[in-house]
Scaffold this active site. Structure first.
Site: not given
Ligand code: GLN
Length: 433
Positions: A39, A114, A138
């Protein structure tokens, strides 16, 4: 595909990669020659690392993250950096400054986020494994949406050294793969103590998945099957839990009352931490060029306005507001109390059961562009964020389909019992084929 064969095809139909690398030389080790995607918020020496943000365009880290050092030692070939929501802020990968990633199961839908690029790279057959990060879901959300497996390890089990921070008290780097065995193999390589991360624990992971789950007690929280959870998804997950019972586990109903406040607490804490973590990006060395004739204050404002996307700016403002003088007690301190209550609820339930199971996401993957207002997007994180607030391990494993799209079964465990979570997911996966 042979176990140790590089299968990387640069043709990326899903916009899963932001950068692809020449085939890295690979040595000996547990993952010798295995193609791995990383990532883009994880630092890779000499390879551009942008967090899918314009503000980091052109940033080439001078050092490797701890997990990347370990990957290299294991002989893995890092084949590219994957697309994501900018700085990890999102649930669909649509918040990338470099265009959304498409879901390989249906290219009209989002891959989740994400870590959507990592999930799509695996699901689309480009790599066997990838690293993701999970602050509020994410890893698990894109794993569920793309029909692959992904683990959010216990907080402290994998070093965060070299991870570009979004909300550091919540996030962990974790393994994603086609199967639970892939996830476990990658976990063996990346887990363990690192003195450069002050939250790191000395808990190496040496486990091999075992499908014998006889006698295991599984808590089923009513909140994971209530309003807002699509009945099609709930039915597939209930069936998967039924299969675990056939394998000798016992399902026990339970309740997590603090879930009423978990989502709000998460969004206060993550925006507060983000507002502080992202203060360092000033565009001086990389990103949009600052106008040197302007005052520092004006130039800083201009660069950040041009460099950060809408969602990132929204969260910086929300976090700055919540932490401002006079509001701290009203928001941040209250969110910490709610976080403690979530931890207490989990501790209480885990004194009676070994793992907790439910859906990973309330629905299957959304259509691209379907969720346009931020609040409705945030609401979809309700089943994943409690895990991050409590710091416990959780995995998402494919358990069937609803309306033709993959559904993820989420298994949560006691702190440091990542092994047990893996075993239950492994058993479920065996029963699924
Ligand atoms: N959807 C969550 C957020 O927007 C989790 C994102 C993540 O785990 N990086 O914060």
């Amino acid at each position: 595909m042979g176990e140790n064969e590089i299968c990387f095809e640069p043709a990326d139909r899903y916009n899963a990669f932001l950068t692809t690398c020449k085939r890295a030389p690979h040595g000996q080790g547990k993952l010798a020659g295995v193609a791995i995607a990383v990532k883009d918020n994880i630092s890779t020496k000499g390879i551009e690392t942008t967090c899918a943000s314009k503000i980091l365009k052109g940033y080439i880290p001078p050092y490797d993250a701890h997990v990347v050092e370990l990957l290299k030692k294991s002989g893995a070939a890092i084949v590219g950096k994957t697309n994501m929501d900018e700085f990890g802020m999102g649930t669909t990968t649509e918040n990338s400054a470099f265009g959304p990633t498409l879901n390989p199961c249906d290219t009209g839908r989002v891959p989740g986020g994400s870590s959507g690029g990592s999930a799509a790279a695996i699901s689309g057959g480009m790599v066997r494994m990838a690293l993701g990060t999970d602050t509020g879901g994410s890893i698990r959300c894109p794993a569920a949406f793309c029909g692959i497996a992904g683990l959010k390890p216990t907080y402290g089990r994998v070093s965060r050294y070299g991870l570009i921070a979004y909300a550091n008290s919540l996030e962990q780097i974790g393994p994603m793969g086609h199967t639970v065995a892939d996830v476990s193999d990658l976990m063996q390589v990346i887990a363990g103590y690192d003195r450069r991360d002050s939250t790191s624990y000395n808990k190496p992971y040496t486990h091999t998945p075992c499908a014998d789950i006889r006698g295991i007690k599984i808590g089923i929280p009513q909140e994971y099957f209530s309003a807002g959870v699509d009945p099609g998804v709930a039915a597939v997950v209930s069936k998967a839990i039924g299969r675990l019972e056939e394998l000798g586990a016992t399902a026990v109903p339970c309740s997590i009352p603090s879930m009423e406040y978990a989502l709000a607490a998460y969004y206060v804490i993550c925006t507060c931490e983000a507002s502080s973590n992202l203060a360092r990006f000033d565009g001086v060395r990389y990103g949009p060029a600052a106008d040197t004739k302007k005052s520092w204050h004006e130039a800083y404002q201009e660069v950040r306005r041009a460099g950060f996307g809408t969602e990132v700016r929204r969260r910086i403002m929300l976090g700055t507001f919540a932490l401002s003088s006079g509001y701290y007690g009203k928001y941040y301190a209250k969110a910490q109390v709610a976080r403690e209550n979530v931890k207490k609820d989990f501790a209480r339930i885990f004194s009676e059961v070994d793992v907790i199971a439910g859906p990973t996401m309330p629905t299957v993957a959304f259509k691209l562009g379907e969720k346009s207002d931020p609040l409705s997007m945030y609401l979809t994180d309700i089943l994943t964020v409690p895990v991050n607030l409590a710091g416990i391990p959780a995995i998402s494993v494919p358990c069937g389909k609803a309306g033709g799209m993959p559904v993820g079964l989420q298994i949560m465990g006691r702190p440091w019992e990542d092994e047990r979570v893996i075993d239950v997911a492994y058993a479920s996966e065996q029963g699924c084929v």
